[in-house]
Design an enzyme around this catalytic site. Sequence first.
Site, PDB file in Angstrom:
ATOM      1  N   ARG A   1      11.186  -1.097  11.511  1.00  0.00           N
ATOM      2  CA  ARG A   1      10.046  -0.757  12.375  1.00  0.00           C
ATOM      3  C   ARG A   1       9.905  -1.785  13.496  1.00  0.00           C
ATOM      4  NH1 ARG A   1       5.127   0.265   8.179  1.00  0.00           N
ATOM      5  NH2 ARG A   1       4.057  -0.909   9.796  1.00  0.00           N
TER       6      ARG A   1
ATOM      7  N   LYS B   1       0.837  -1.215   0.000  1.00  0.00           N
ATOM      8  CA  LYS B   1       0.000   0.000   0.000  1.00  0.00           C
ATOM      9  C   LYS B   1       0.870   1.263   0.000  1.00  0.00           C
ATOM     10  CE  LYS B   1      -2.123  -1.200   3.842  1.00  0.00           C
ATOM     11  NZ  LYS B   1      -1.399  -2.460   4.119  1.00  0.00           N
TER      12      LYS B   1
ATOM     13  N   ARG C   1      11.938  -5.399   5.371  1.00  0.00           N
ATOM     14  CA  ARG C   1      11.693  -3.983   5.028  1.00  0.00           C
ATOM     15  C   ARG C   1      12.603  -3.084   5.861  1.00  0.00           C
ATOM     16  NH1 ARG C   1       5.769  -1.782   5.349  1.00  0.00           N
ATOM     17  NH2 ARG C   1       5.789  -3.036   7.235  1.00  0.00           N
TER      18      ARG C   1
ATOM     19  N   ARG D   1      -9.758   1.014   8.320  1.00  0.00           N
ATOM     20  CA  ARG D   1      -9.363  -0.347   8.696  1.00  0.00           C
ATOM     21  C   ARG D   1     -10.467  -1.067   9.437  1.00  0.00           C
ATOM     22  NH1 ARG D   1      -3.534   0.627   8.700  1.00  0.00           N
ATOM     23  NH2 ARG D   1      -2.503  -1.334   9.119  1.00  0.00           N
TER      24      ARG D   1
ATOM     25  N   ARG E   1      -0.428  -8.672  13.632  1.00  0.00           N
ATOM     26  CA  ARG E   1      -0.989  -7.673  12.691  1.00  0.00           C
ATOM     27  C   ARG E   1      -1.837  -8.368  11.631  1.00  0.00           C
ATOM     28  NH1 ARG E   1       4.228  -4.879  10.731  1.00  0.00           N
ATOM     29  NH2 ARG E   1       2.860  -3.865   9.241  1.00  0.00           N
TER      30      ARG E   1
HETATM   31  P1  AP5 Z   1       4.841  -1.544   1.837  1.00  0.00           P
HETATM   32  O1  AP5 Z   1       4.547  -0.763   0.619  1.00  0.00           O
HETATM   33  O2  AP5 Z   1       5.532  -0.868   2.979  1.00  0.00           O
HETATM   34  O3  AP5 Z   1       3.504  -2.314   2.342  1.00  0.00           O
HETATM   35  P2  AP5 Z   1       2.268  -1.780   3.189  1.00  0.00           P
HETATM   36  O4  AP5 Z   1       1.069  -2.501   2.672  1.00  0.00           O
HETATM   37  O5  AP5 Z   1       2.236  -0.293   3.196  1.00  0.00           O
HETATM   38  O6  AP5 Z   1       2.685  -2.385   4.595  1.00  0.00           O
HETATM   39  P3  AP5 Z   1       2.519  -1.822   6.066  1.00  0.00           P
HETATM   40  O7  AP5 Z   1       3.147  -2.891   6.928  1.00  0.00           O
HETATM   41  O8  AP5 Z   1       3.066  -0.440   6.221  1.00  0.00           O
HETATM   42  O9  AP5 Z   1       1.006  -1.804   6.225  1.00  0.00           O
HETATM   43  P4  AP5 Z   1       0.222  -1.841   7.503  1.00  0.00           P
HETATM   44  O10 AP5 Z   1      -1.131  -1.598   6.995  1.00  0.00           O
HETATM   45  O11 AP5 Z   1       0.364  -3.061   8.345  1.00  0.00           O
HETATM   46  O12 AP5 Z   1       0.945  -0.743   8.417  1.00  0.00           O
HETATM   47  P5  AP5 Z   1       0.600   0.763   8.760  1.00  0.00           P
HETATM   48  O13 AP5 Z   1       1.860   1.520   8.713  1.00  0.00           O
HETATM   49  O14 AP5 Z   1      -0.558   1.250   7.962  1.00  0.00           O
HETATM   50  O15 AP5 Z   1       5.688  -2.823   1.387  1.00  0.00           O
HETATM   51  C1  AP5 Z   1       6.192  -3.752   2.347  1.00  0.00           C
HETATM   52  C2  AP5 Z   1       7.584  -4.220   1.926  1.00  0.00           C
HETATM   53  O16 AP5 Z   1       7.483  -4.952   0.693  1.00  0.00           O
HETATM   54  C3  AP5 Z   1       8.582  -3.080   1.646  1.00  0.00           C
HETATM   55  O17 AP5 Z   1       9.843  -3.511   2.046  1.00  0.00           O
HETATM   56  C4  AP5 Z   1       8.528  -2.898   0.113  1.00  0.00           C
HETATM   57  O18 AP5 Z   1       9.738  -2.384  -0.414  1.00  0.00           O
HETATM   58  C5  AP5 Z   1       8.260  -4.330  -0.342  1.00  0.00           C
HETATM   59  N1  AP5 Z   1       7.463  -4.427  -1.561  1.00  0.00           N
HETATM   60  C6  AP5 Z   1       6.405  -3.646  -1.950  1.00  0.00           C
HETATM   61  N2  AP5 Z   1       5.912  -4.091  -3.127  1.00  0.00           N
HETATM   62  C7  AP5 Z   1       6.652  -5.183  -3.470  1.00  0.00           C
HETATM   63  C8  AP5 Z   1       6.628  -6.093  -4.564  1.00  0.00           C
HETATM   64  N3  AP5 Z   1       5.743  -5.978  -5.562  1.00  0.00           N
HETATM   65  N4  AP5 Z   1       7.527  -7.104  -4.581  1.00  0.00           N
HETATM   66  C9  AP5 Z   1       8.434  -7.243  -3.577  1.00  0.00           C
HETATM   67  N5  AP5 Z   1       8.504  -6.420  -2.512  1.00  0.00           N
HETATM   68  C10 AP5 Z   1       7.630  -5.395  -2.454  1.00  0.00           C
HETATM   69  O19 AP5 Z   1       0.082   0.639  10.259  1.00  0.00           O
HETATM   70  C11 AP5 Z   1       0.949   0.333  11.334  1.00  0.00           C
HETATM   71  C12 AP5 Z   1       0.158   0.276  12.638  1.00  0.00           C
HETATM   72  O20 AP5 Z   1      -0.452   1.555  12.910  1.00  0.00           O
HETATM   73  C13 AP5 Z   1      -1.018  -0.710  12.645  1.00  0.00           C
HETATM   74  O21 AP5 Z   1      -0.608  -2.022  12.987  1.00  0.00           O
HETATM   75  C14 AP5 Z   1      -1.942  -0.085  13.712  1.00  0.00           C
HETATM   76  O22 AP5 Z   1      -1.492  -0.361  15.019  1.00  0.00           O
HETATM   77  C15 AP5 Z   1      -1.767   1.413  13.462  1.00  0.00           C
HETATM   78  N6  AP5 Z   1      -2.760   1.945  12.507  1.00  0.00           N
HETATM   79  C16 AP5 Z   1      -2.489   2.482  11.284  1.00  0.00           C
HETATM   80  N7  AP5 Z   1      -3.622   2.870  10.670  1.00  0.00           N
HETATM   81  C17 AP5 Z   1      -4.631   2.571  11.517  1.00  0.00           C
HETATM   82  C18 AP5 Z   1      -6.039   2.714  11.448  1.00  0.00           C
HETATM   83  N8  AP5 Z   1      -6.631   3.212  10.356  1.00  0.00           N
HETATM   84  N9  AP5 Z   1      -6.783   2.297  12.490  1.00  0.00           N
HETATM   85  C19 AP5 Z   1      -6.194   1.783  13.605  1.00  0.00           C
HETATM   86  N10 AP5 Z   1      -4.860   1.614  13.747  1.00  0.00           N
HETATM   87  C20 AP5 Z   1      -4.083   2.004  12.711  1.00  0.00           C
END
Ligand code: AP5
Length: 210
Positions: A157, A15, A124, A90, A168
């Site tokens: 992270r 994402k 990552r 979410r 997660r």
């Molecule tokens: P990346 O692009 O970073 O993936 P992502 O889907 O953004 O992953 P996240 O782990 O950041 O998502 P998340 O939803 O769990 O975390 P968030 O920060 O929102 O890609 C991942 C890796 O793969 C990278 O190394 C990239 O280079 C690689 N990659 C990408 N595409 C690729 C491909 N095609 N092939 C190979 N490699 C690839 O949330 C974190 C925490 O915050 C949550 O757990 C929660 O506690 C809190 N939080 C955030 N938003 C909310 C909400 N709305 N409500 C409640 N709590 C929330």
Amino acid sequence: MKTNIVLLGPPGSGKGTQGEMLSRELGYVRLSTGDMLREAKRDGTPLGLQAKEYMDCGALVPNELIIDLMMERIEELGEGAPVVFDGFPRTVEQADALGDEVDVDLALNLDVDDAELVNRVTRRRSCPKCNAVYHLDFNPPAKPDACDKCGSALYQRDDDKEATFVNRLATYRENTLPLIEYYERRGNLRTIKGTGDIGEIFEKVKDAVL
Ligand code: AP5
């Protein structure tokens, strides 16, 4: 071009990577709740201190905190700015709150198998300053451990350790997976296979968006 896009998908599905490309190449404003919360944690704000206990164990931060945060950011945007929502909504409650504020034109769901997700997340590296993300094998920085964009030292992270990732993923299944059906019922869901070359996935994303 679709104005309001929601990115859906499990942790590590890409994402942030695709959202950043939409921002850079098509001028979308990217609103990432994960980045906002990590910044708040780093700055030690009251929100950051509250969020930390949930984030560190892979749970969701309570709806009321997140919805208030996101509504403030939406208010700060100009009329008609194209926005990509990354990591929000979410829960169904968050999706209802977003729908009260803006018309969601497209919910783009990135589909990636669990085995690949673990590898992506544990390998990552992230930039604490500009939030750029890298993967040590698939998308490495030019210089080891330094951000290509701003030169800051990259870090892993806290929630990217395998044990927290498992939580997660379970949290995603319980709370966020129902949003696929939520947007499908509204007729604006599109699912894209999120594996393979990052640039090729972006071509499919653009196809859905334009
Ligand atoms: P990346 O692009 O970073 O993936 P992502 O889907 O953004 O992953 P996240 O782990 O950041 O998502 P998340 O939803 O769990 O975390 P968030 O920060 O929102 O890609 C991942 C890796 O793969 C990278 O190394 C990239 O280079 C690689 N990659 C990408 N595409 C690729 C491909 N095609 N092939 C190979 N490699 C690839 O949330 C974190 C925490 O915050 C949550 O757990 C929660 O506690 C809190 N939080 C955030 N938003 C909310 C909400 N709305 N409500 C409640 N709590 C929330």
